[in-house]
Write an enzyme that holds these catalytic residues in place. Structure first.
Site, PDB file in Angstrom:
ATOM      1  N   SER A  54       5.210   6.345  12.487  1.00 26.65           N
ATOM      2  CA  SER A  54       3.949   5.788  11.987  1.00 26.65           C
ATOM      3  C   SER A  54       3.056   6.893  11.453  1.00 26.65           C
ATOM      4  CB  SER A  54       3.219   5.047  13.109  1.00 26.65           C
ATOM      5  OG  SER A  54       2.723   5.984  14.063  1.00 26.65           O
ATOM      6  N   CYS A  55       1.998   6.494  10.761  1.00 24.23           N
ATOM      7  CA  CYS A  55       1.052   7.478  10.239  1.00 24.23           C
ATOM      8  C   CYS A  55       0.402   8.257  11.380  1.00 24.23           C
ATOM      9  CB  CYS A  55      -0.018   6.789   9.383  1.00 24.23           C
ATOM     10  SG  CYS A  55      -0.923   5.460  10.216  1.00 24.23           S
ATOM     11  N   THR A  56       0.077   7.568  12.472  1.00 23.97           N
ATOM     12  CA  THR A  56      -0.584   8.231  13.604  1.00 23.97           C
ATOM     13  C   THR A  56       0.380   9.171  14.319  1.00 23.97           C
ATOM     14  OG1 THR A  56      -2.084   6.351  13.886  1.00 23.97           O
ATOM     15  CG2 THR A  56      -1.834   7.852  15.756  1.00 23.97           C
ATOM     16  N   GLY A  59       1.479   2.474  19.090  1.00 21.78           N
ATOM     17  CA  GLY A  59       2.753   2.928  19.648  1.00 21.78           C
ATOM     18  C   GLY A  59       2.978   4.410  19.464  1.00 21.78           C
ATOM     19  N   ASN A  85      -4.226   7.983   6.406  1.00 27.47           N
ATOM     20  CA  ASN A  85      -3.129   7.182   6.945  1.00 27.47           C
ATOM     21  C   ASN A  85      -2.301   6.502   5.866  1.00 27.47           C
ATOM     22  OD1 ASN A  85      -5.972   5.826   7.460  1.00 27.47           O
ATOM     23  ND2 ASN A  85      -4.589   4.179   6.834  1.00 27.47           N
ATOM     24  N   ARG A 110      -6.879  -8.968  16.438  1.00 25.84           N
ATOM     25  CA  ARG A 110      -6.687  -8.654  15.015  1.00 25.84           C
ATOM     26  C   ARG A 110      -7.056  -9.824  14.105  1.00 25.84           C
ATOM     27  NH1 ARG A 110      -1.741  -4.462  13.808  1.00 25.84           N
ATOM     28  NH2 ARG A 110      -2.051  -3.106  15.604  1.00 25.84           N
ATOM     29  N   ARG A 149       0.828  -1.213   0.000  1.00 23.99           N
ATOM     30  CA  ARG A 149       0.000   0.000   0.000  1.00 23.99           C
ATOM     31  C   ARG A 149       0.862   1.263   0.000  1.00 23.99           C
ATOM     32  NH1 ARG A 149      -4.132  -0.088  -2.196  1.00 23.99           N
ATOM     33  NH2 ARG A 149      -4.798   1.803  -1.138  1.00 23.99           N
ATOM     34  N   ILE A 150       1.772   1.369   0.954  1.00 22.04           N
ATOM     35  CA  ILE A 150       2.604   2.568   1.050  1.00 22.04           C
ATOM     36  C   ILE A 150       3.606   2.604  -0.095  1.00 22.04           C
ATOM     37  CG2 ILE A 150       4.257   3.843   2.469  1.00 22.04           C
ATOM     38  CD1 ILE A 150       1.360   3.836   3.511  1.00 22.04           C
ATOM     39  N   THR A 165      -6.324  -2.356   8.148  1.00 21.35           N
ATOM     40  CA  THR A 165      -5.133  -2.486   7.310  1.00 21.35           C
ATOM     41  C   THR A 165      -4.940  -3.947   6.915  1.00 21.35           C
ATOM     42  OG1 THR A 165      -3.569  -2.911   9.110  1.00 21.35           O
ATOM     43  CG2 THR A 165      -4.052  -0.598   8.608  1.00 21.35           C
TER      44      THR A 165
END
Length: 481
Positions: free
Chosen positions: A288-290, A348, A453, A334, A138-139, A319
């Site tokens: 991370s994105c967050t 995290g 994200n 998950r 994806r990224i 995800t």
């Protein structure tokens, strides 16, 4: 003529002006590596309607619509200058010109405002820097799109290769198809062809070698003509310095991880701590994105009000790490079906704040819930401030931060009353402050921060890569400190 006729005529006039801007914007980008912006939003390769919408969006953050009739004279003035590689915000030029009372002409004001990018001051076009993508998920595919988009005059970043594991017949055709079409982010803007005989993808003139390998140790990048390259690891398989150092093969100079780094690996949030990267640092992480979503507004709030403590709750899109249907997963919860459930999980991001903002002494806690949407998340940042304030003051401050501060590429701002997550697909900012949802009571503030994200994070990754490669060009007018 009726009022409606007047409005329609006005629209057609603005369409004509926007149409006249396109070749100017394209030529500046192609020949001089100049990216034209409107309030941090690029106009390169945009359609007539997209240019008009970008101008109209200014009303969300500046309080009033910006017209192409206001910005065209500044764009035309740029064509008369001896410009070097740079980013020039004609929206900011128009806004600051309105506030200037010296009676300068548009041409004189523009020349003064962008003086750092002209004549003897300008940066000379550098030789392009090779980039390798290790992993193409994806990224990886979004980063590839951005690298291809930003190839410009050919003097910036050049995507030279993608490293993947072999996947059988027509592997490269299928990977090229995933680059060409994306269910969330739409069609690739350009043309893609595949040469299976040479394992090469040709995207908008960029020749990209697909290298098949199961381990970094199998590759000598110089055999493909790659040198002094930055490798972007999108797999997350290696997170510490020892593991990531395996990528430092012949032809690779630096490694950038698109996941939180462990141990002594620097976690970089562009706009906040990218200037702390040591020139000789070969291994770094983009966190991370967050983390990228919460750290810039957290820094902005701490700078102005002081932050005593905070908690972040992220409502995050699902995800590929989760299961489509219930099945075994090594992590708690998950394994349950991602499209059918809200799933409580860990983040995290809160602990990563300390790496990006070491001067922030406030304790920050965090948790996360994965929800059944494929992209765009929201971080709810609850803060105890160092002084009392009002909702109006906080919103005015954050609006100004999004417009004029060094964080304007990271923080966006919306007053849209009906904003929902899908509205922010494709946002290039690390996070977007939702003004309507913001709550302030004395020394307590709760910020609602939307973020793409996938794409917004990929833009932050590219900014870090541009910085360490030396092709992060200055922006004019310069942001206010």
């Amino acid at each position: 003529m009726t009022v409606n006729d007047d409005s329609f005529t006005n629209w057609k006039n603005r369409e004509e002006i926007a149409e006249s801007m396109i070749p100017i914007i394209g030529k500046l980008h192609r020949e001089r590596d100049v990216t034209v912006l409107v309030h941090s939003r690029s106009l390169v390769n945009k359609s007539v309607v997209s240019i008009l919408k970008t101008h109209r969006f200014a009303r969300q953050i500046a309080g009033e619509e910006l017209s192409v009739t206001e910005t065209l004279p500044f764009l035309q003035a740029l064509t008369t200058l001896d410009l070097g590689p740079s980013q020039i915000d004609i929206g900011m030029l128009a806004a600051t010109y309105k506030c200037d009372d010296r009676g300068l002409s548009v041409e004189a004001f523009t020349a003064e405002a962008v003086a750092g990018a002209t004549g003897a001051n300008k940066i000379e076009c550098r030789e392009g820097r090779d980039v390798v993508l290790y992993g193409f998920g994806r990224i990886g595919r979004l980063v590839a799109r951005l690298l291809i988009e930003k190839s410009g005059s050919g003097n910036g970043l050049r995507l030279r290769a993608i490293v993947v594991r072999g996947g059988g017949d027509q592997d490269i055709v299928k990977r090229a198809s995933l680059l060409r079409r994306d269910s969330i982010h739409g069609q690739f803007q350009g043309t893609i062809t595949v040469d299976e005989a040479t394992d090469t993808i040709l995207a908008n003139g960029n020749e990209i070698k697909v290298i098949y390998a199961n381990d970094p140790s199998e590759i000598d990048y110089t055999a493909y003509g790659i040198k002094n390259a930055i490798l972007i690891d999108n797999t997350g398989k290696w997170r510490d310095r020892a593991g990531l150092s395996e990528h430092l093969r012949p032809g690779i100079d630096k490694v950038v991880l698109t996941a939180p780094g462990k141990g002594d690996v620097p976690n970089i949030v562009h706009g906040v701590n990218h200037d702390t990267i040591k020139p000789d640092e070969q291994i770094l992480s983009c966190a991370s994105c967050t983390t990228n979503a919460i750290v810039p507004p957290l820094k902005a709030m701490d700078d102005e009000y002081g932050v005593l403590r905070g908690h972040v709750e992220t409502v995050h899109s699902f995800t590929n790490d989760q299961n489509l249907l219930d099945n075994y997963h090594k992590a708690d919860r998950r394994g349950r079906s991602a499209p059918l459930n809200m799933v409580i999980t860990e983040t995290g991001a809160a602990s990563a704040v300390a790496k990006a903002l070491p001067d922030l002494k406030a304790p920050i806690t965090g948790s996360s819930i994965r929800v059944p949407v494929p992209d765009v998340s929201i971080a709810i940042l609850s803060l105890r401030l160092g002084r009392e304030t009002t909702r109006e003051e906080v919103l005015d401050y954050l609006r100004n931060v999004s417009l004029t501060s060094p964080l304007k590429r990271q923080i966006d701002f919306t007053t849209a009353p009906d904003a929902v997550s899908s509205d922010f697909i494709g946002s290039r900012h690390a996070s977007i402050v939702d003004a309507g949802a913001t709550k302030v009571d004395g020394d307590n503030a709760i910020l609602y921060l939307w973020y793409d994200n996938e794409f917004g994070y990929s833009c932050q990754v590219i900014r870090v890569v541009q910085h360490v490669s030396g092709v992060e060009y200055p922006t004019y007018p310069a942001p206010l400190a």
